[in-house]
Design a protein around this motif. Structure first.
Motif, PDB file in Angstrom:
ATOM      1  N   TYR A 224      35.668  36.238  39.891  1.00 22.11           N
ATOM      2  CA  TYR A 224      36.538  37.369  39.590  1.00 22.11           C
ATOM      3  C   TYR A 224      36.551  37.675  38.096  1.00 22.11           C
ATOM      4  CZ  TYR A 224      38.222  36.818  44.355  1.00 22.11           C
ATOM      5  OH  TYR A 224      38.297  36.734  45.711  1.00 22.11           O
ATOM      6  N   ARG A 225      36.309  38.937  37.773  1.00 23.53           N
ATOM      7  CA  ARG A 225      36.294  39.343  36.361  1.00 23.53           C
ATOM      8  C   ARG A 225      37.643  39.854  35.894  1.00 23.53           C
ATOM      9  NH1 ARG A 225      35.836  44.935  35.698  1.00 23.53           N
ATOM     10  NH2 ARG A 225      35.350  46.108  37.594  1.00 23.53           N
ATOM     11  N   ALA A 226      38.545  40.157  36.845  1.00 26.29           N
ATOM     12  CA  ALA A 226      39.861  40.688  36.499  1.00 26.29           C
ATOM     13  C   ALA A 226      40.790  40.525  37.695  1.00 26.29           C
ATOM     14  CB  ALA A 226      39.762  42.152  36.095  1.00 26.29           C
ATOM     15  N   CYS A 227      42.068  40.771  37.467  1.00 35.27           N
ATOM     16  CA  CYS A 227      43.059  40.692  38.541  1.00 35.27           C
ATOM     17  C   CYS A 227      43.982  41.903  38.457  1.00 35.27           C
ATOM     18  CB  CYS A 227      43.873  39.410  38.431  1.00 35.27           C
ATOM     19  SG  CYS A 227      45.187  39.254  39.686  1.00 35.27           S
ATOM     20  N   THR A 228      44.194  42.538  39.600  1.00 33.27           N
ATOM     21  CA  THR A 228      45.101  43.686  39.681  1.00 33.27           C
ATOM     22  C   THR A 228      46.303  43.316  40.549  1.00 33.27           C
ATOM     23  OG1 THR A 228      43.348  45.319  39.401  1.00 33.27           O
ATOM     24  CG2 THR A 228      45.380  46.067  40.452  1.00 33.27           C
ATOM     25  N   ILE A 255      37.135  42.155  41.662  1.00 33.64           N
ATOM     26  CA  ILE A 255      38.477  42.091  41.079  1.00 33.64           C
ATOM     27  C   ILE A 255      39.414  41.448  42.093  1.00 33.64           C
ATOM     28  CG2 ILE A 255      40.436  43.433  40.236  1.00 33.64           C
ATOM     29  CD1 ILE A 255      38.479  45.514  39.206  1.00 33.64           C
ATOM     30  N   LEU A 256      40.157  40.452  41.656  1.00 24.47           N
ATOM     31  CA  LEU A 256      41.144  39.795  42.506  1.00 24.47           C
ATOM     32  C   LEU A 256      42.349  40.725  42.656  1.00 24.47           C
ATOM     33  CD1 LEU A 256      42.103  37.205  43.994  1.00 24.47           C
ATOM     34  CD2 LEU A 256      43.053  36.448  41.809  1.00 24.47           C
ATOM     35  N   LYS A 257      42.741  41.007  43.899  1.00 22.13           N
ATOM     36  CA  LYS A 257      43.841  41.942  44.143  1.00 22.13           C
ATOM     37  C   LYS A 257      45.039  41.206  44.737  1.00 22.13           C
ATOM     38  CE  LYS A 257      40.776  45.907  44.664  1.00 22.13           C
ATOM     39  NZ  LYS A 257      40.305  47.021  45.505  1.00 22.13           N
ATOM     40  N   ILE A 258      46.178  41.381  44.098  1.00 21.86           N
ATOM     41  CA  ILE A 258      47.411  40.685  44.480  1.00 21.86           C
ATOM     42  C   ILE A 258      48.501  41.708  44.768  1.00 21.86           C
ATOM     43  CG2 ILE A 258      49.198  39.058  43.723  1.00 21.86           C
ATOM     44  CD1 ILE A 258      46.527  37.712  44.090  1.00 21.86           C
ATOM     45  N   ARG A 275      47.462  34.311  38.328  1.00 21.13           N
ATOM     46  CA  ARG A 275      46.688  34.253  39.568  1.00 21.13           C
ATOM     47  C   ARG A 275      45.186  34.182  39.290  1.00 21.13           C
ATOM     48  NH1 ARG A 275      50.725  32.915  40.974  1.00 21.13           N
ATOM     49  NH2 ARG A 275      52.153  33.730  42.548  1.00 21.13           N
ATOM     50  N   LEU A 276      44.748  34.884  38.250  1.00 17.51           N
ATOM     51  CA  LEU A 276      43.330  34.857  37.916  1.00 17.51           C
ATOM     52  C   LEU A 276      42.914  33.477  37.409  1.00 17.51           C
ATOM     53  CD1 LEU A 276      40.808  36.649  37.809  1.00 17.51           C
ATOM     54  CD2 LEU A 276      41.366  37.163  35.426  1.00 17.51           C
ATOM     55  N   ARG A 277      43.762  32.867  36.587  1.00 12.28           N
ATOM     56  CA  ARG A 277      43.487  31.504  36.116  1.00 12.28           C
ATOM     57  C   ARG A 277      43.439  30.528  37.290  1.00 12.28           C
ATOM     58  NH1 ARG A 277      43.487  28.963  31.492  1.00 12.28           N
ATOM     59  NH2 ARG A 277      44.357  27.160  32.555  1.00 12.28           N
ATOM     60  N   GLU A 278      44.384  30.684  38.200  1.00  9.88           N
ATOM     61  CA  GLU A 278      44.486  29.784  39.343  1.00  9.88           C
ATOM     62  C   GLU A 278      43.202  29.781  40.156  1.00  9.88           C
ATOM     63  OE1 GLU A 278      47.183  29.878  43.303  1.00  9.88           O
ATOM     64  OE2 GLU A 278      48.298  30.076  41.443  1.00  9.88           O
ATOM     65  N   ARG A 279      42.596  30.969  40.314  1.00 13.67           N
ATOM     66  CA  ARG A 279      41.359  31.062  41.087  1.00 13.67           C
ATOM     67  C   ARG A 279      40.132  30.652  40.283  1.00 13.67           C
ATOM     68  NH1 ARG A 279      41.134  33.704  45.985  1.00 13.67           N
ATOM     69  NH2 ARG A 279      38.997  32.894  45.901  1.00 13.67           N
TER      70      ARG A 279
END
Length: 340
Positions: A224-228, A255-258, A275-279
């Motif tokens: 994942y390059r980013a999280c939304t 992109i990780l979507k939350i 969340r992005l760090r967690e993944r």
């Protein structure tokens, strides 16, 4: 022989130094400086041809053990160093044979505490993470060490049929805050802050006493390059949508979507980052087996050099120190730091 390199374990059992008594029976000893979210433990293996541990010396659940690893002439002649391991309580006892052997396991959490196993349901109103941790520590008879800069607050929390420790772990993990139970202390800390600390050592291939190693790169956890974060609140309130992109992220990729409840753009940005760090933090991992090294402990960082693409800075997830027939060795599980 006085200059011989050696490592010994010093054991205090229920307030009494029993090192001399155990030395003739001790076959193996290990200390697991565990990863966040799990308990530190020690294991003591003994031969019991004299049947002492089947009679007057039989351990009882809750017996207290304080242990220390002491090295003599390990790195330099005449040098004595110590690694205090903390206090543990006997959790289990095994007897096998023939020949007769016993194994004692003790953990870093008071075994008679109900915070690990008893499931409870309760509501928390207008509280914060530090208060939740303080109550859990008090119930367990431990001291709270809160080292995270953030102290998330909550209008309401629901603990439903979970142990106090399990609920605290779940709540803290969602906030990107790690938990460690060690030496009679309940420690909450921000792994990102620990990753930013100076490395305590550089392990160089071909120069240091490395007896085994392994590295993995798993793109399933680092793709994942980013999280939304998107959240649509009840009517008459403005929807929230925030995207967090870390420094140095690739220009293309998923992109990780939350979709979780947040009450502001700032809160959404913090959540996206966590969340992005967690993944992504699980992407680069490794193991190292070393000649015994009392410097190594969970939460510290080290530099790896000489393994090509796997070189870099790592945080120690867990460190196992073992003393037995093969001498003193240290096994590490490490994770490459993200740098953001």
């Amino acid at each position: 022989m006085q200059d011989a390199r050696k490592a010994v374990v010093v054991i205090n059992y229920n307030g009494k130094d029993v090192t001399a008594e155990l030395s003739q029976y001790l076959t193996d000893f290990s200390f697991n400086d565990a990863a966040p979210g799990t308990l530190d433990d020690i294991s003591i293996s003994l031969e019991d041809s004299a049947h002492k541990w089947q009679g007057p010396w039989t351990p009882v659940e809750g017996d207290k053990i304080m242990a220390t690893i002491r090295t003599v002439n390990w790195d330099e002649r005449g040098e004595i160093k110590k690694l205090p391991l903390g206090t543990f309580e006997v959790d289990s006892f095994e007897f096998n044979g023939p020949p007769d052997t016993v194994a004692i396991k003790a953990v870093s959490l008071p075994v008679r505490s109900d915070v690990r196993q008893e499931k409870r349901s309760r509501s928390w109103e207008k509280t914060n993470l530090k208060t939740l941790a303080a109550e859990t520590a008090k119930r367990a008879g431990m001291k709270l060490i809160y080292e995270a800069q953030d102290n998330p607050s909550y209008d309401r929390l629901e603990q439903s049929e979970m142990s106090d420790l399990g609920f605290l772990l779940e709540t803290a993990t969602k906030e990107g805050i790690a938990i460690k139970v060690s030496g009679g202390k309940l420690v909450l800390f921000d792994e990102q802050e620990y990753e930013g600390k100076a490395a305590i050592a550089t392990i160089t291939r071909g120069e240091d006493n490395v007896t085994g190693y392994g590295f993995t790169q798993n793109t399933a956890y680092a793709a994942y390059r980013a999280c939304t974060v998107t959240y649509t609140p009840p009517k008459n309130k403005k929807p929230v949508k925030v995207t967090y992109t870390p420094p140095g992220a690739p220009k293309s990729g998923p992109i990780l979507k939350i979709n979780e409840q947040v009450d502001s753009q700032a809160a959404a940005l913090r959540l996206a980052r966590k969340r992005l760090r967690e993944r992504n933090k699980e992407g680069g991992k490794g193991t190292l087996s070393l000649m015994g090294d009392i410097r190594m402990a969970a939460g510290l960082t080290i530099n790896i050099k000489g393994w090509g693409r796997f070189d870099g800075k790592y945080i120690i997830d867990s460190a196992k120190h073992a003393i037995g027939s093969s001498g003193y060795k240290t096994d590490l599980e490490i994770r490459k730091v993200l740098g953001w």
